[in-house]
Motif scaffolding. Structure first.
Motif, PDB file in Angstrom:
ATOM      1  N   TYR A  23       0.838  -1.195   0.000  1.00 17.86           N
ATOM      2  CA  TYR A  23       0.000   0.000   0.000  1.00 17.86           C
ATOM      3  C   TYR A  23       0.875   1.247   0.000  1.00 17.86           C
ATOM      4  O   TYR A  23       1.596   1.506   0.955  1.00 17.86           O
ATOM      5  CB  TYR A  23      -0.925   0.012   1.232  1.00 17.86           C
ATOM      6  CG  TYR A  23      -1.833  -1.197   1.273  1.00 17.86           C
ATOM      7  CD1 TYR A  23      -2.980  -1.260   0.490  1.00 17.86           C
ATOM      8  CD2 TYR A  23      -1.533  -2.289   2.087  1.00 17.86           C
ATOM      9  CE1 TYR A  23      -3.808  -2.366   0.513  1.00 17.86           C
ATOM     10  CE2 TYR A  23      -2.355  -3.401   2.123  1.00 17.86           C
ATOM     11  CZ  TYR A  23      -3.488  -3.432   1.333  1.00 17.86           C
ATOM     12  OH  TYR A  23      -4.304  -4.531   1.363  1.00 17.86           O
ATOM     13  N   ASP A  24       0.761   2.028  -1.069  1.00 24.82           N
ATOM     14  CA  ASP A  24       1.617   3.204  -1.189  1.00 24.82           C
ATOM     15  C   ASP A  24       1.278   4.294  -0.180  1.00 24.82           C
ATOM     16  O   ASP A  24       2.102   5.140   0.126  1.00 24.82           O
ATOM     17  CB  ASP A  24       1.597   3.757  -2.615  1.00 24.82           C
ATOM     18  CG  ASP A  24       0.210   4.158  -3.094  1.00 24.82           C
ATOM     19  OD1 ASP A  24      -0.789   3.920  -2.383  1.00 24.82           O
ATOM     20  OD2 ASP A  24       0.129   4.727  -4.197  1.00 24.82           O
ATOM     21  N   THR A  27       3.018   4.295   5.441  1.00 23.97           N
ATOM     22  CA  THR A  27       4.427   4.617   5.670  1.00 23.97           C
ATOM     23  C   THR A  27       4.874   4.031   7.003  1.00 23.97           C
ATOM     24  O   THR A  27       4.045   3.613   7.822  1.00 23.97           O
ATOM     25  CB  THR A  27       4.645   6.148   5.703  1.00 23.97           C
ATOM     26  OG1 THR A  27       3.993   6.671   6.864  1.00 23.97           O
ATOM     27  CG2 THR A  27       4.114   6.821   4.449  1.00 23.97           C
ATOM     28  N   ASN A 101      -5.799   7.998  -0.316  1.00 26.86           N
ATOM     29  CA  ASN A 101      -5.678   8.683  -1.617  1.00 26.86           C
ATOM     30  C   ASN A 101      -6.674   9.820  -1.789  1.00 26.86           C
ATOM     31  O   ASN A 101      -7.069  10.120  -2.893  1.00 26.86           O
ATOM     32  CB  ASN A 101      -5.791   7.682  -2.765  1.00 26.86           C
ATOM     33  CG  ASN A 101      -4.732   6.610  -2.685  1.00 26.86           C
ATOM     34  OD1 ASN A 101      -3.589   6.903  -2.310  1.00 26.86           O
ATOM     35  ND2 ASN A 101      -5.080   5.387  -2.988  1.00 26.86           N
TER      36      ASN A 101
END
Length: 102
Positions: A23-24, A27, A101
């Motif tokens: 999953y971008d 983090t 997003n």
């Protein structure tokens, strides 16, 4: 169930790696709480097991311990089901919730 609890240290580490790779929007900072969890999970499970061994002497007390663990797992599954419902299918996050997003 207790075996799963005792193995959670390895499971947490594996899931963290998977989240970061898959999953971008995830983090290391967003997973900071969970990154600190593996050593704490071992201490927590050691404490719980020691407590049960010393204090759950009767079958009724042992059953109460098992019911408490089952309840905990049921709550965690309910949370996962809610997250799935909000973010995977049918993708209905509650008002004000985090939306990736956006």
């Amino acid at each position: 169930m207790i075996d799963r609890e005792l193995l959670s240290e390895a499971q947490i580490s594996e899931r963290l790696d998977g989240m970061l790779k898959s999953y971008d929007f995830v983090t290391a900072d967003t997973l900071a709480y969970f990154s600190a969890r593996p050593p704490q999970a071992r201490r927590d499970s050691d404490f719980a097991l020691d407590y049960v061994k010393r204090h759950a002497r009767t079958p009724a007390e042992q059953q109460a311990v098992l019911r408490a663990l089952e309840f905990k797992c049921d709550v965690l599954w309910a949370m996962l089901d809610a997250l799935y419902h909000a973010y995977v299918d049918p993708k209905l996050p509650p008002p004000g919730a985090f939306v990736p997003n956006e």
